[in-house]
Design an enzyme around this catalytic site. Sequence first.
Site, short mmCIF file in Angstrom:
data_model
loop_
_atom_site.label_atom_id
_atom_site.label_comp_id
_atom_site.label_asym_id
_atom_site.label_seq_id
_atom_site.Cartn_x
_atom_site.Cartn_y
_atom_site.Cartn_z
N CYS A 5 0.85 -1.18 0.00
CA CYS A 5 0.00 0.00 0.00
C CYS A 5 0.89 1.23 0.00
O CYS A 5 2.08 1.15 0.30
CB CYS A 5 -0.89 0.02 1.24
SG CYS A 5 -2.11 -1.31 1.26
N GLY A 31 -0.48 0.52 -5.07
CA GLY A 31 -1.83 0.01 -4.84
C GLY A 31 -2.80 0.56 -5.85
O GLY A 31 -2.87 1.77 -6.04
N ASN A 106 0.10 1.07 5.92
CA ASN A 106 0.82 0.20 4.99
C ASN A 106 1.50 -0.89 5.79
O ASN A 106 2.27 -0.60 6.70
CB ASN A 106 1.88 1.02 4.22
CG ASN A 106 2.75 0.14 3.33
OD1 ASN A 106 2.30 -0.87 2.82
ND2 ASN A 106 4.00 0.54 3.17
N GLY A 107 1.22 -2.16 5.45
CA GLY A 107 1.86 -3.28 6.14
C GLY A 107 0.82 -4.24 6.69
O GLY A 107 -0.37 -4.11 6.40
N TYR A 248 11.76 -4.80 -6.03
CA TYR A 248 10.57 -4.77 -6.86
C TYR A 248 9.56 -3.68 -6.52
O TYR A 248 9.12 -2.95 -7.40
CB TYR A 248 9.87 -6.14 -6.78
CG TYR A 248 8.47 -6.13 -7.38
CD1 TYR A 248 8.29 -6.05 -8.76
CD2 TYR A 248 7.34 -6.17 -6.58
CE1 TYR A 248 7.02 -6.02 -9.32
CE2 TYR A 248 6.07 -6.14 -7.14
CZ TYR A 248 5.91 -6.06 -8.50
OH TYR A 248 4.66 -6.03 -9.04
#
Length: 476
Positions: A5, A31, A106-107, A248
């Site tokens: 995210c 996202g 995020n996570g 990535y």
Amino acid sequence: MWDKCGVIGIVSTEDVATPIFYGLRALQHRGQESAGISILAEGGAVRTHKALGLVDQAFTSEDLARLSGRLGIGHVRYGTAGGRGVENAQPLSVESVVGTVALAHNGDVVNAPEHRERLKLKGWGFVSENDSEVVVRMLANELAQTHNPVKAIKDLMSKIRGAYCFLFIIGERLFAVRDPLAIKPLVLGEVDGSYIVASETTALDVLGAEYIRDVEPGEILELTPHGFESHSVANEGSTAHCFFEHVYFARSDSVLDGVLVHDARSRIGARLWEESPADVDIVVPVPDSGRAGAQGLAEAADLPYKEALIKNRYVHRTFIMPGQDTRELNVKLKLNPIKRFIEGRRVMLVDDSIVRGTTMRRIVHLLRDAGAKEVHVRITSPPIVSPCYLGIDMHTRDQLVAANHSVDEIRTMIDADSLAFVSLPGLVGALGFSQNSLCLGCVTGAYPVEIPGERLRSQTSLGQFKEAGKVEKKTV
Ligand code: SF4
């Protein structure tokens, strides 16, 4: 397959909805499932708009005009924990004793299910399935005990474990929080007296902001119109930055924990060539994330670098399309080879990872159909042998071809003439971090936080971190 995210928060002396919108667009790669913005409006109310889709599909100019206010947070989402409906879109908000609490996260919090069950037994109701709702409700509960946002966040952090960057609006204040191992990225910047926190520096760049620094491991940072104030939770000096951010997830033009992602990828490519050369004529990246690694490899090998696979940018990523047939069509829609570069050539194809192996097999066949004499595949991460529990939708070993097959078996499955992955020491050396400062869970099976049934990386558990005092205050 890969999920993550993106978050951004801004405090300014001017309206922030439009800058947050543009910051989210610069984080769109993190996202594409939903986007949302929460703004603290005049009078202390928090207004939120969120919708499924890309950022510019989720917001009209009228939506942004309705979100008037000088403090706000935004979120772009791929689902990891929880379902994919709009009820799981963020920011999420609940009422508390000090006003509305809104969260962009995020996570993944790995022990959220335990807390959810415990709270359900106490009669709490949940409207979504995701761990972020557990977090925001837990925080509201801590606030009811303390009425002090910093103390409440510290108490929350002592109860949860996992990978997290939180942006909270609490009452009329904005806080940014990074987990004590700094697994996910979060940076701080400033432009013309506006203070910004964001998942990546690309969001700062698009807003013309200066990068100030990364948010520290375990830091609770409060942004104000006059600067920022920092509180921290000590973690005894260790970190566990997700190495896949560098390989990535992040954009090549981002700087993560002091390292330009493009340079790290390029060094990994050079290392890959040293470790696994082959007699080839050209080096071809799988766009986009294979590009910098392929450039580094081609330079080290003194071979021509050819963008021989052209990406159609208007097709969603293959892994979010359900069903194998759709995926096959999607690979063809997404990548088209330039036959003139490929015909009669021995190709070294460079990509960032192999998860199931099905997409790579199709790309190898695209090159063979375009006339490639040989296809040698090189991968800029080690084989992914274990799930990720820390923010990536890759939860079981059955999904991972390298968990169940040797490199040579995978080579046969993808129909390549040769296949090599960068070694773990090669990866770590190229990234420029020590092995113990990275999360390498999905390639080693040893995780930086306790996960039931999995090995723990040799370090103190998150539950043992202790409170530290205020470490920094900046007011301008
Ligand atoms: S397990 Fe892998 S993908 Fe997940 S946080 Fe760790 S390094 Fe990143």
